[in-house]
Design an enzyme around this catalytic site. Structure first.
Site, PDB file in Angstrom:
ATOM      1  N   HIS A 159       0.836  -1.205   0.000  1.00  0.00           N
ATOM      2  CA  HIS A 159       0.000   0.000   0.000  1.00  0.00           C
ATOM      3  C   HIS A 159       0.870   1.254   0.000  1.00  0.00           C
ATOM      4  O   HIS A 159       0.480   2.289   0.546  1.00  0.00           O
ATOM      5  CB  HIS A 159      -0.941  -0.004   1.212  1.00  0.00           C
ATOM      6  CG  HIS A 159      -1.937  -1.128   1.180  1.00  0.00           C
ATOM      7  ND1 HIS A 159      -2.792  -1.391   2.228  1.00  0.00           N
ATOM      8  CD2 HIS A 159      -2.219  -2.042   0.233  1.00  0.00           C
ATOM      9  CE1 HIS A 159      -3.555  -2.439   1.919  1.00  0.00           C
ATOM     10  NE2 HIS A 159      -3.219  -2.852   0.714  1.00  0.00           N
TER      11      HIS A 159
HETATM   12  C1  LIG Z   1       0.496  -7.295  -4.855  1.00  0.00           C
HETATM   13  C2  LIG Z   1      -0.454  -6.209  -4.448  1.00  0.00           C
HETATM   14  C3  LIG Z   1      -1.580  -6.518  -3.684  1.00  0.00           C
HETATM   15  C4  LIG Z   1      -2.463  -5.514  -3.303  1.00  0.00           C
HETATM   16  N1  LIG Z   1      -3.643  -5.837  -2.691  1.00  0.00           N
HETATM   17  C5  LIG Z   1      -4.592  -4.881  -2.523  1.00  0.00           C
HETATM   18  C6  LIG Z   1      -5.906  -5.196  -2.075  1.00  0.00           C
HETATM   19  O1  LIG Z   1      -6.265  -6.363  -1.891  1.00  0.00           O
HETATM   20  N2  LIG Z   1      -6.792  -4.171  -1.899  1.00  0.00           N
HETATM   21  C7  LIG Z   1      -6.442  -2.873  -2.123  1.00  0.00           C
HETATM   22  O2  LIG Z   1      -7.276  -1.999  -1.926  1.00  0.00           O
HETATM   23  N3  LIG Z   1      -5.213  -2.544  -2.551  1.00  0.00           N
HETATM   24  C8  LIG Z   1      -4.300  -3.516  -2.781  1.00  0.00           C
HETATM   25  N4  LIG Z   1      -3.070  -3.183  -3.268  1.00  0.00           N
HETATM   26  C9  LIG Z   1      -2.745  -1.756  -3.456  1.00  0.00           C
HETATM   27  C10 LIG Z   1      -3.435  -1.142  -4.666  1.00  0.00           C
HETATM   28  O3  LIG Z   1      -3.583  -2.100  -5.692  1.00  0.00           O
HETATM   29  C11 LIG Z   1      -2.591   0.055  -5.143  1.00  0.00           C
HETATM   30  O4  LIG Z   1      -2.423   0.952  -4.061  1.00  0.00           O
HETATM   31  C12 LIG Z   1      -3.261   0.806  -6.281  1.00  0.00           C
HETATM   32  O5  LIG Z   1      -3.632  -0.093  -7.298  1.00  0.00           O
HETATM   33  C13 LIG Z   1      -2.321   1.885  -6.851  1.00  0.00           C
HETATM   34  O6  LIG Z   1      -3.017   2.614  -7.835  1.00  0.00           O
HETATM   35  P1  LIG Z   1      -2.303   3.775  -8.673  1.00  0.00           P
HETATM   36  O7  LIG Z   1      -3.315   4.273  -9.619  1.00  0.00           O
HETATM   37  O8  LIG Z   1      -1.651   4.726  -7.741  1.00  0.00           O
HETATM   38  O9  LIG Z   1      -1.109   3.041  -9.445  1.00  0.00           O
HETATM   39  P2  LIG Z   1      -1.160   1.749 -10.410  1.00  0.00           P
HETATM   40  O10 LIG Z   1      -2.466   1.081 -10.367  1.00  0.00           O
HETATM   41  O11 LIG Z   1       0.042   0.935 -10.066  1.00  0.00           O
HETATM   42  O12 LIG Z   1      -1.010   2.374 -11.867  1.00  0.00           O
HETATM   43  C14 LIG Z   1       0.170   2.918 -12.387  1.00  0.00           C
HETATM   44  C15 LIG Z   1       0.237   2.541 -13.859  1.00  0.00           C
HETATM   45  O13 LIG Z   1       1.171   3.373 -14.508  1.00  0.00           O
HETATM   46  C16 LIG Z   1       1.934   2.597 -15.413  1.00  0.00           C
HETATM   47  N5  LIG Z   1       3.206   3.309 -15.624  1.00  0.00           N
HETATM   48  C17 LIG Z   1       4.149   3.594 -14.711  1.00  0.00           C
HETATM   49  N6  LIG Z   1       5.154   4.270 -15.274  1.00  0.00           N
HETATM   50  C18 LIG Z   1       4.836   4.447 -16.587  1.00  0.00           C
HETATM   51  C19 LIG Z   1       5.483   5.079 -17.697  1.00  0.00           C
HETATM   52  N7  LIG Z   1       6.669   5.677 -17.559  1.00  0.00           N
HETATM   53  N8  LIG Z   1       4.867   5.049 -18.905  1.00  0.00           N
HETATM   54  C20 LIG Z   1       3.654   4.443 -19.070  1.00  0.00           C
HETATM   55  N9  LIG Z   1       3.017   3.824 -18.037  1.00  0.00           N
HETATM   56  C21 LIG Z   1       3.593   3.827 -16.812  1.00  0.00           C
HETATM   57  C22 LIG Z   1       2.067   1.257 -14.717  1.00  0.00           C
HETATM   58  O14 LIG Z   1       2.395   0.226 -15.621  1.00  0.00           O
HETATM   59  C23 LIG Z   1       0.682   1.104 -14.094  1.00  0.00           C
HETATM   60  O15 LIG Z   1      -0.223   0.457 -14.962  1.00  0.00           O
HETATM   61  C24 LIG Z   1      -2.179  -4.166  -3.660  1.00  0.00           C
HETATM   62  C25 LIG Z   1      -1.064  -3.857  -4.426  1.00  0.00           C
HETATM   63  C26 LIG Z   1      -0.205  -4.868  -4.844  1.00  0.00           C
HETATM   64  C27 LIG Z   1       0.986  -4.502  -5.701  1.00  0.00           C
END
Ligand SMILES: Cc1cc2nc3c(=O)[nH]c(=O)nc-3n(C[C@H](O)[C@H](O)[C@H](O)COP(=O)(O)OP(=O)(O)OC[C@H]3O[C@@H](n4cnc5c(N)ncnc54)[C@H](O)[C@@H]3O)c2cc1C
Ligand SMILES: *[C@@H]1O[C@H](CO)[C@@H](O)[C@H](O)[C@H]1NC(C)=O
Ligand SMILES: *[C@@H]1O[C@H](CO)[C@@H](O)[C@H](O)[C@H]1NC(C)=O
Ligand SMILES: *[C@@H]1O[C@H](CO)[C@@H](O)[C@H](O)[C@H]1NC(C)=O
Ligand SMILES: *[C@@H]1O[C@H](CO)[C@@H](O)[C@H](O)[C@H]1NC(C)=O
Length: 557
Positions: free
Chosen positions: A493
């Site tokens: 997280h």
């Molecule tokens: C293994 C795991 C288990 C988890 N379990 C849970 C759970 O059960 N419940 C819960 O609520 N949360 C859970 N989480 C946490 C939650 O999934 C994350 O906090 C959340 O998805 C993050 O969202 P975000 O939009 O910030 O980033 P992300 O969803 O990670 O999105 C970022 C995106 O940007 C892309 N990206 C990055 N850099 C570039 C670039 N330079 N060019 C193009 N694309 C790029 C990446 O490929 C990715 O697709 C978990 C996380 C993980 C990793």
């Protein structure tokens, strides 16, 4: 300390590592989702094109944001990974661990990294982002989050945005033997009242939502594109790695983002440029977004100069205040077989910790590590025997301990160097002690009795632990604090790095730069609710609605 601390994680991981060898039955044909018609391989993108909105990162917050904006405007999503449905492991709960462990290829959907704290961690690298690789648990933010987050929320729109997400991709889970026992154990341990199935954050024990449906199939932020995007005004480019944001700094007074450069799998560079009144949204996650800002020359001046990156705008806090909620707990091999489960039940205590649980089937080959002792069912050289490992964990609220991120390379594909400084703030240690004591109470509950094994030597029944047990004397503060530090792990997280009030303003605009906003976990000072994905999905929809509204009416600040 790093090696000590990671010892437990390494061992548990090495047990789990063996599950890579398991080939999982695929019970459902992978259908081509409806959003595929506007998904292009980046190699098929033109060298240059113009859009109203460019979203960098097709992740948890980026997809709902893009779907919303495409209702009225021409939208481009740039995602460095591929699409989730071509990876069968992503689509089921059983594929959760194999996905995290199969990260050798530069295009595998989980990009793993080890923080300088010595803890193994992971980032999503696929359309849907981390929502396409996570444990699927869904729970809304606590009320305090909206007061303390630094933004001025319209709570009516917040609720509508959560509902928009939930209608499409959130389900009520069916509890099997382990999760049912956990629920009962939490209640026996005094984590009450029982709130049944609830998406809201309420103190006590509840069953939360899940993005796995009744057939066990994962849904993710990518599905929101299929349900809600306007297919005639959106392009989603996959295998499109954004290199940097282009900022026009002269002769304008305020520097202005005008486009981005991205690279396809053949190494070709493309330009995506903004139309008039357009904006760029960075939704690359808590590690990807600060990294991209630094690579674009937006960050601490002396630091950028040390890398030879031309400074576009001095921003001292980019990559600073990066947080990760420590996870601590125990795992054991139960005396009765358990059905596989990821998180479905949560205990929301009033003492700074949330309790959750999982049960995973893993092959019992760990004798090779001299760790689990002899494996009676598996003479040397024979096939592994499969066992379930039951896990009880707690994560702390917050945290307050802050870390930071710095570049390992100017190549955006290389993960930055990340340090979270777990437990550097004493309040975090106290919350962990409170949480692990609660785990001890749960282990002492009647509901957990059935899972104890008969101990031949002592003639007693106890848990057969995988990794360290809780200290014998849980009332001893010093010993418990030591347990927290020695067994720290991540619940993935991690958040921060571009905090509201430090890097972005309360409308999530990068301060000092026009037409550039951040919409993802990097803006968060604390992790919302028990698990963040609900609120990050909501955030994408919420900001999209706000942008549409603001553009339709005369400018208000
Ligand atoms: C293994 C795991 C288990 C988890 N379990 C849970 C759970 O059960 N419940 C819960 O609520 N949360 C859970 N989480 C946490 C939650 O999934 C994350 O906090 C959340 O998805 C993050 O969202 P975000 O939009 O910030 O980033 P992300 O969803 O990670 O999105 C970022 C995106 O940007 C892309 N990206 C990055 N850099 C570039 C670039 N330079 N060019 C193009 N694309 C790029 C990446 O490929 C990715 O697709 C978990 C996380 C993980 C990793
Ligand atoms: C994308 O297109 C390029 C060039 O045609 C090709 O080499 C690559 O394999 C494609 N990627 C995928 C995942 O289809
Ligand atoms: C696409 O967006 C533009 C604004 O850039 C708008 O004028 C046009 O009507 C939209 N087209 C469709 C098919 O929605
Ligand atoms: C939003 O939803 C929460 C939880 O269901 C509820 O308590 C609150 O009153 C709602 N707020 C508004 C403004 O509708
Ligand atoms: C730990 O729990 C105690 C007892 O419930 C409580 O008073 C204390 O505030 C908690 N500590 C933290 C840091 O939340």
């Amino acid at each position: 300390m790093a090696t000590d601390m990671s010892f437990h994680s390494q061992l548990v991981l090495s047990v789990l590592l063996l599950s890579m060898a398991v080939s999982l039955p695929i019970s459902h044909a992978q259908q081509t989702p409806s959003y595929m018609k506007f998904v292009l391989n980046a190699t098929d993108m033109p060298p240059e094109d113009y859009y109203d909105y460019i979203i960098v990162g097709g992740g948890t917050a980026g997809c709902p944001l893009a779907a919303t904006l495409s209702g009225k405007y021409r939208v481009l999503v740039l995602e460095r990974g591929g699409v989730p449905h071509t990876h069968p492991n992503l689509m089921t709960q059983e594929g959760f661990l194999p996905t995290l462990l199969d990260s050798n290829s530069p295009v595998s959907p989980a990009q793993t990294f080890i923080s300088e704290d010595g803890v193994h961690n992971a980032r999503g690298r696929v359309l849907g982002g981390s929502s396409a690789i996570n444990a699927g648990f869904y729970s809304r933010a606590d009320a305090e989050f909206f007061r303390a987050s630094g933004m001025h929320w319209d709570l009516r729109v917040v609720n509508k945005s959560y509902e928009w997400v939930e209608k499409a991709i959130v389900f009520r889970p069916e509890l099997k033997n382990w999760q049912s026992a956990v629920r009962d154990g939490f209640l026996e341990a005094g984590i009450g009242p029982y709130n049944g199935f609830a998406l809201d954050h309420v103190e006590g024990t509840k069953i939360g939502g899940t993005i796995f449906d009744a057939n066990g199939q994962r849904h993710s932020a990518a599905d929101l594109l299929g349900y809600y995007a306007n297919p005639n005004n959106i392009t989603v480019a996959v295998y499109a790695t954004v290199q940097r944001v282009l900022v026009a700094a002269f002769p304008l007074v305020v520097p202005k983002a005008i486009g981005v450069v991205f690279r396809d799998q053949l190494g070709q560079f493309h330009h995506a440029m903004l139309r008039e009144k357009g904006e760029i949204f960075l939704s690359a996650g808590a590690i990807g977004t600060p990294q991209l800002l630094l690579l674009s020359g937006i960050g601490p001046r002396p630091y950028l100069s040390s890398w030879g990156i031309p400074v576009v705008h001095h921003h001292p806090y980019v990559g600073q205040f990066l947080y990760d909620n420590p996870r601590n707990g125990i795992s054991f091999v139960p005396s009765v077989p358990l059905e596989h489960s990821l998180i479905q039940v949560v205990g929301i205590t009033s003492s700074g910790a949330y309790l959750e649980a999982a049960s995973n089937v893993v092959p019992f080959l760990a004798t090779a590590h001299g760790f689990l002792g002899r494996n009676p069912g598996s003479p040397a050289g024979s096939l592994p025997v499969y066992f379930t490992v039951a896990t009880l964990i707690e994560k702390i609220v917050g945290p307050l301990s802050a870390g930071s991120l710095r570049l390992a390379s100017t190549d955006v594909r290389v993960n930055p160097i990340v340090r979270f400084n777990y437990f550097s703030n004493q309040a975090d240690v106290e919350k962990c002690v409170n949480g692990t004591r609660k785990i001890a109470d749960v282990l002492n509950s009647r509901s957990m009795d059935d899972f104890k094994s008969f101990h031949l030597l002592f003639g007693s029944r106890d848990f057969r632990y995988v990794g360290p047990a809780l200290p014998a004397d849980v009332s001893n503060d010093a010993v418990m604090q030591d347990f927290c530090r020695q067994t720290v792990n991540t619940i993935w997280h991690y958040h921060g790095g571009c905090l509201v009030g430090k890097v972005v303003d309360r409308n999530l605009r990068v301060m000092g730069i026009e037409s550039l906003r951040v919409v993802d976990g990097s803006i968060l000072t604390v992790s919302p609710g028990t698990n963040p994905q609900a609120t990050l999905l909501m955030l994408g929809r919420y900001v999209g609605l706000k942008v549409l509204r603001d553009r339709m009416r005369p400018k208000v600040i």
